[in-house]
Scaffold this motif. Structure first.
Motif, PDB file in Angstrom:
ATOM      1  N   MET A   1       0.847  -1.184   0.000  1.00 46.22           N
ATOM      2  CA  MET A   1       0.000   0.000   0.000  1.00 46.22           C
ATOM      3  C   MET A   1       0.890   1.245   0.000  1.00 46.22           C
ATOM      4  N   GLU A   2       0.491   2.234  -0.758  1.00 46.23           N
ATOM      5  CA  GLU A   2       1.243   3.488  -0.876  1.00 46.23           C
ATOM      6  C   GLU A   2       1.359   4.172   0.490  1.00 46.23           C
ATOM      7  N   PRO A   3       2.578   4.585   0.885  1.00 45.31           N
ATOM      8  CA  PRO A   3       2.739   5.274   2.179  1.00 45.31           C
ATOM      9  C   PRO A   3       2.024   6.626   2.202  1.00 45.31           C
ATOM     10  N   ILE A   4       1.737   7.080   3.401  1.00 39.65           N
ATOM     11  CA  ILE A   4       1.153   8.399   3.638  1.00 39.65           C
ATOM     12  C   ILE A   4       2.269   9.299   4.174  1.00 39.65           C
ATOM     13  N   THR A   5       2.326  10.532   3.680  1.00 36.67           N
ATOM     14  CA  THR A   5       3.331  11.500   4.129  1.00 36.67           C
ATOM     15  C   THR A   5       2.624  12.713   4.715  1.00 36.67           C
ATOM     16  N   ILE A   6       3.055  13.109   5.901  1.00 35.25           N
ATOM     17  CA  ILE A   6       2.566  14.346   6.521  1.00 35.25           C
ATOM     18  C   ILE A   6       3.786  15.149   6.970  1.00 35.25           C
ATOM     19  N   ASN A   7       3.618  16.446   7.077  1.00 28.06           N
ATOM     20  CA  ASN A   7       4.739  17.271   7.531  1.00 28.06           C
ATOM     21  C   ASN A   7       4.239  18.534   8.219  1.00 28.06           C
ATOM     22  N   ILE A   8       5.128  19.112   8.991  1.00 24.64           N
ATOM     23  CA  ILE A   8       4.819  20.354   9.696  1.00 24.64           C
ATOM     24  C   ILE A   8       6.111  21.119   9.929  1.00 24.64           C
ATOM     25  N   THR A   9       6.021  22.432   9.979  1.00 24.08           N
ATOM     26  CA  THR A   9       7.176  23.283  10.253  1.00 24.08           C
ATOM     27  C   THR A   9       7.051  23.823  11.669  1.00 24.08           C
ATOM     28  N   ILE A  10       8.130  23.695  12.420  1.00 21.50           N
ATOM     29  CA  ILE A  10       8.157  24.090  13.828  1.00 21.50           C
ATOM     30  C   ILE A  10       9.191  25.195  14.003  1.00 21.50           C
ATOM     31  N   LEU A  11       8.798  26.253  14.654  1.00 20.28           N
ATOM     32  CA  LEU A  11       9.680  27.411  14.833  1.00 20.28           C
ATOM     33  C   LEU A  11      10.559  27.243  16.066  1.00 20.28           C
ATOM     34  N   LYS A  12      11.361  26.198  16.036  1.00 23.54           N
ATOM     35  CA  LYS A  12      12.334  25.901  17.092  1.00 23.54           C
ATOM     36  C   LYS A  12      13.532  25.204  16.454  1.00 23.54           C
ATOM     37  N   PRO A  13      14.702  25.285  17.107  1.00 27.46           N
ATOM     38  CA  PRO A  13      15.908  24.638  16.571  1.00 27.46           C
ATOM     39  C   PRO A  13      15.757  23.113  16.506  1.00 27.46           C
ATOM     40  N   ILE A  14      16.460  22.513  15.575  1.00 28.02           N
ATOM     41  CA  ILE A  14      16.355  21.080  15.338  1.00 28.02           C
ATOM     42  C   ILE A  14      16.692  20.248  16.576  1.00 28.02           C
ATOM     43  N   PRO A 110      -0.001   2.879   5.788  1.00 30.46           N
ATOM     44  CA  PRO A 110      -1.321   2.904   6.416  1.00 30.46           C
ATOM     45  C   PRO A 110      -1.806   1.513   6.811  1.00 30.46           C
ATOM     46  N   GLU A 111      -2.726   1.500   7.770  1.00 28.69           N
ATOM     47  CA  GLU A 111      -3.424   0.270   8.137  1.00 28.69           C
ATOM     48  C   GLU A 111      -4.472  -0.007   7.062  1.00 28.69           C
ATOM     49  N   GLU A 112      -4.877  -1.255   6.940  1.00 24.57           N
ATOM     50  CA  GLU A 112      -5.873  -1.599   5.927  1.00 24.57           C
ATOM     51  C   GLU A 112      -7.309  -1.338   6.374  1.00 24.57           C
ATOM     52  N   GLN A 113      -7.583  -1.375   7.684  1.00 23.40           N
ATOM     53  CA  GLN A 113      -8.985  -1.292   8.131  1.00 23.40           C
ATOM     54  C   GLN A 113      -9.534   0.126   8.229  1.00 23.40           C
ATOM     55  N   TYR A 114      -8.692   1.149   8.149  1.00 27.64           N
ATOM     56  CA  TYR A 114      -9.165   2.536   8.232  1.00 27.64           C
ATOM     57  C   TYR A 114      -8.821   3.265   6.941  1.00 27.64           C
ATOM     58  N   SER A 115      -9.637   4.248   6.593  1.00 29.36           N
ATOM     59  CA  SER A 115      -9.387   4.995   5.358  1.00 29.36           C
ATOM     60  C   SER A 115      -8.078   5.771   5.458  1.00 29.36           C
ATOM     61  N   ARG A 116      -7.475   6.005   4.312  1.00 21.65           N
ATOM     62  CA  ARG A 116      -6.233   6.795   4.262  1.00 21.65           C
ATOM     63  C   ARG A 116      -6.466   8.179   4.868  1.00 21.65           C
ATOM     64  N   THR A 121      -5.501  12.236   8.913  1.00 17.64           N
ATOM     65  CA  THR A 121      -6.064  13.212   9.860  1.00 17.64           C
ATOM     66  C   THR A 121      -5.599  12.918  11.283  1.00 17.64           C
ATOM     67  N   GLY A 122      -5.645  11.662  11.696  1.00 15.19           N
ATOM     68  CA  GLY A 122      -5.231  11.292  13.053  1.00 15.19           C
ATOM     69  C   GLY A 122      -3.751  11.528  13.298  1.00 15.19           C
ATOM     70  N   TRP A 123      -2.923  11.078  12.363  1.00 11.70           N
ATOM     71  CA  TRP A 123      -1.471  11.269  12.525  1.00 11.70           C
ATOM     72  C   TRP A 123      -1.114  12.748  12.488  1.00 11.70           C
ATOM     73  N   TYR A 124      -1.794  13.504  11.623  1.00 14.00           N
ATOM     74  CA  TYR A 124      -1.505  14.938  11.554  1.00 14.00           C
ATOM     75  C   TYR A 124      -1.932  15.635  12.844  1.00 14.00           C
ATOM     76  N   ALA A 125      -3.045  15.227  13.434  1.00 14.95           N
ATOM     77  CA  ALA A 125      -3.492  15.832  14.699  1.00 14.95           C
ATOM     78  C   ALA A 125      -2.428  15.653  15.777  1.00 14.95           C
ATOM     79  N   ILE A 126      -1.811  14.477  15.823  1.00  9.58           N
ATOM     80  CA  ILE A 126      -0.744  14.238  16.803  1.00  9.58           C
ATOM     81  C   ILE A 126       0.479  15.092  16.472  1.00  9.58           C
ATOM     82  N   LEU A 127       0.850  15.150  15.196  1.00 10.77           N
ATOM     83  CA  LEU A 127       2.006  15.963  14.804  1.00 10.77           C
ATOM     84  C   LEU A 127       1.764  17.441  15.096  1.00 10.77           C
ATOM     85  N   ASP A 128       0.551  17.911  14.878  1.00 11.54           N
ATOM     86  CA  ASP A 128       0.217  19.302  15.181  1.00 11.54           C
ATOM     87  C   ASP A 128       0.255  19.562  16.687  1.00 11.54           C
TER      88      ASP A 128
END
Length: 137
Positions: A1-14, A110-116, A121-128
């Motif tokens: 299954m094709e991977p999902i990519t999410i990203n975010i920019t954080i205004l702090k040093p690496i 991604p898991e197979e039982q939940y929509s992409r 949305t869930g992974w991005y909520a955690i990253l945010d």
């Protein structure tokens, strides 16, 4: 299954972003999707061949699960590749934009039982939530 990519920019040093992403004392403060969830436990043996185990659950304890796996490869302040206990892979990439800005990119199978879209949305909520936690602490 094709991977999902999410990203975010954080205004702090690496260095701060890297430390907050992999330190259990910080993980328990940001690693959940919505305010009715929490992460009461985070354990990590942060080295190649090490493992991690994060407990995520509703605050009322009516449902929860462990997010666990093994760390395959670490390149300090650049990326971490891991395999989850269900066999899916995840890569977290850290890019230094400038001295006070870091981009975090997560690529996961991604898991197979939940929509992409649900997973994105869930992974991005955690990253945010992570982004806000790092910038406010």
């Amino acid at each position: 299954m094709e991977p999902i990519t999410i990203n975010i920019t954080i205004l702090k040093p690496i260095q701060k972003v890297w430390d907050y992403f992999y330190n259990p004392k910080h993980i328990v403060k940001w690693n959940y999707t919505t305010p009715n969830w929490h992460c009461p436990k985070a354990e990590i043996d942060f080295l190649e061949g090490g493992s991690f185990d994060y407990r995520l659950e509703f605050k009322d304890k009516s449902f929860g699960y462990n997010f666990s796996g093994d760390i395959l490869e670490i390149k300090d302040k650049e990326y971490v590749r891991s395999t989850l206990t269900d066999g899916r892979t995840i890569e977290v990439i850290f890019k230094k934009v400038d001295e006070n800005t870091t981009e975090v990119i997560q690529v996961f199978e991604p898991e197979e039982q939940y929509s992409r879209e649900m997973q994105r949305t869930g992974w991005y909520a955690i990253l945010d939530r992570f982004h806000k936690y790092v910038e406010n602490n």
